[in-house]
Design a protein around this motif. Sequence first.
Motif, PDB file in Angstrom:
ATOM      1  N   ALA A 190      59.362 -27.923 -30.164  1.00  0.00           N
ATOM      2  CA  ALA A 190      58.551 -26.718 -30.372  1.00  0.00           C
ATOM      3  C   ALA A 190      58.975 -25.550 -29.487  1.00  0.00           C
ATOM      4  O   ALA A 190      58.178 -24.649 -29.204  1.00  0.00           O
ATOM      5  N   ALA A 191      60.226 -25.540 -29.039  1.00  0.00           N
ATOM      6  CA  ALA A 191      60.728 -24.374 -28.307  1.00  0.00           C
ATOM      7  C   ALA A 191      60.568 -23.127 -29.169  1.00  0.00           C
ATOM      8  O   ALA A 191      60.661 -23.173 -30.395  1.00  0.00           O
ATOM      9  N   LYS A 192      60.324 -22.003 -28.519  1.00  0.00           N
ATOM     10  CA  LYS A 192      60.098 -20.746 -29.230  1.00  0.00           C
ATOM     11  C   LYS A 192      61.388 -19.932 -29.277  1.00  0.00           C
ATOM     12  O   LYS A 192      61.996 -19.658 -28.232  1.00  0.00           O
ATOM     13  N   ALA A 233      60.314 -24.351 -38.231  1.00  0.00           N
ATOM     14  CA  ALA A 233      61.647 -24.651 -37.704  1.00  0.00           C
ATOM     15  C   ALA A 233      62.755 -24.261 -38.663  1.00  0.00           C
ATOM     16  O   ALA A 233      63.850 -23.879 -38.240  1.00  0.00           O
ATOM     17  N   ALA A 290      55.022 -15.687 -36.822  1.00  0.00           N
ATOM     18  CA  ALA A 290      55.370 -17.069 -36.493  1.00  0.00           C
ATOM     19  C   ALA A 290      55.931 -17.769 -37.720  1.00  0.00           C
ATOM     20  O   ALA A 290      55.393 -17.649 -38.828  1.00  0.00           O
ATOM     21  N   GLU A 327      62.542 -16.418 -30.521  1.00  0.00           N
ATOM     22  CA  GLU A 327      62.254 -15.084 -31.044  1.00  0.00           C
ATOM     23  C   GLU A 327      63.582 -14.432 -31.429  1.00  0.00           C
ATOM     24  O   GLU A 327      64.534 -14.429 -30.648  1.00  0.00           O
ATOM     25  N   THR A 345      59.401 -15.162 -35.113  1.00  0.00           N
ATOM     26  CA  THR A 345      59.248 -16.101 -34.003  1.00  0.00           C
ATOM     27  C   THR A 345      59.288 -17.496 -34.595  1.00  0.00           C
ATOM     28  O   THR A 345      58.327 -17.946 -35.229  1.00  0.00           O
ATOM     29  N   ALA A 395      60.484 -22.286 -23.576  1.00  0.00           N
ATOM     30  CA  ALA A 395      59.748 -23.540 -23.727  1.00  0.00           C
ATOM     31  C   ALA A 395      58.924 -23.735 -22.470  1.00  0.00           C
ATOM     32  O   ALA A 395      59.328 -23.295 -21.382  1.00  0.00           O
ATOM     33  N   PHE A 408      66.437 -25.864 -35.062  1.00  0.00           N
ATOM     34  CA  PHE A 408      65.938 -24.755 -35.879  1.00  0.00           C
ATOM     35  C   PHE A 408      67.011 -24.345 -36.878  1.00  0.00           C
ATOM     36  O   PHE A 408      68.217 -24.537 -36.643  1.00  0.00           O
ATOM     37  N   PHE A 462      59.589 -21.596 -34.404  1.00  0.00           N
ATOM     38  CA  PHE A 462      59.284 -22.708 -33.512  1.00  0.00           C
ATOM     39  C   PHE A 462      60.118 -23.920 -33.919  1.00  0.00           C
ATOM     40  O   PHE A 462      60.041 -24.396 -35.054  1.00  0.00           O
ATOM     41  N   ASN A 464      61.681 -27.763 -34.219  1.00  0.00           N
ATOM     42  CA  ASN A 464      60.992 -29.010 -34.581  1.00  0.00           C
ATOM     43  C   ASN A 464      60.916 -29.967 -33.395  1.00  0.00           C
ATOM     44  O   ASN A 464      61.229 -29.594 -32.257  1.00  0.00           O
TER      45      ASN A 464
END
Length: 284
Positions: free
Chosen positions: A151-153, A120, A117, A155, A180, A230, A189, A182, A184
């Motif tokens: 906070a969308a992920k 951003a 993890a 990868e 991965t 998300a 990002f 995340f 902001n």
Amino acid sequence: MTDIAAESATAAASGAAATEQFRSKQKSRTTDVDTQRVHTLVTELLNATHDIVRRHKVTYAEYDALKSWLIQVGEDGEWPLFLDVWVEHVVEEVAGETREGSKGTIEGPYYVPDAPALPAEATLPMSEEEAGTPLLFQGQVADVDGSPLPAAKVEIWQADDAGYYSQFAPGLPEWNLRGTVFANETGHFKIHTIQPAPYRIPTDGACGELIEAAGWHPWRPAHLHLKVSAPGHQLITTQLYFQGGQYVDNDIASAVKPELILHPTPTGNGNDQEVRYDFVLDKA
């Protein structure tokens, strides 16, 4: 990239790793089999095969060669490679035909879940001497109405400058060029990485024999792999390619789409490049 990795990234080793990853993914899934769908799909597949045999007057020698090759695909552990290169792009096309947001494309055999993890703005794990042109990849994740998704992920995984993936070639750190990220609070990002290289799919196994026999080339264009998600929205799996890159126009996996082309520009810092791509996610 070490000499060990370059010498040992064989079809069998890559196929075994891809098969293990696929089996691990399948263990977490529960699938209710619709017998009527199985009947329909298998019957039509067999009928199409029978039609090919009749139209092209397939001989016993050709049939035996096919049987031998299919056995070898299994022994080499190359079914994930074969299906991901020559079949998955059509399955993805059907799966995404009603999507309003960003275009998807194939996942391929080299995804590994649970990459480290990262915040951003982050640099992907890599060695201090990582070869390749530094690349800043940035963008925003929003929904189809234009609202940012905090906070969308994101990868991301990619090949290195020699065309190899960590966990699928020896001599590379476990999470090299995987992460991965995340986004902001505004869905933005920034990912610092290196520009990947085009690479050949493994050709020392059964799939390589098919490529040689058919007179095809085994190359994939340079690309970034991504899964973006998300809460409350559909996950998108995609790949992003580079304008003017080798094999963009004739990808062995037929996975390139015009909407997935990046346009690198200089950052002003030496040879460094930057690209931007914004993701739009459909509601779940």
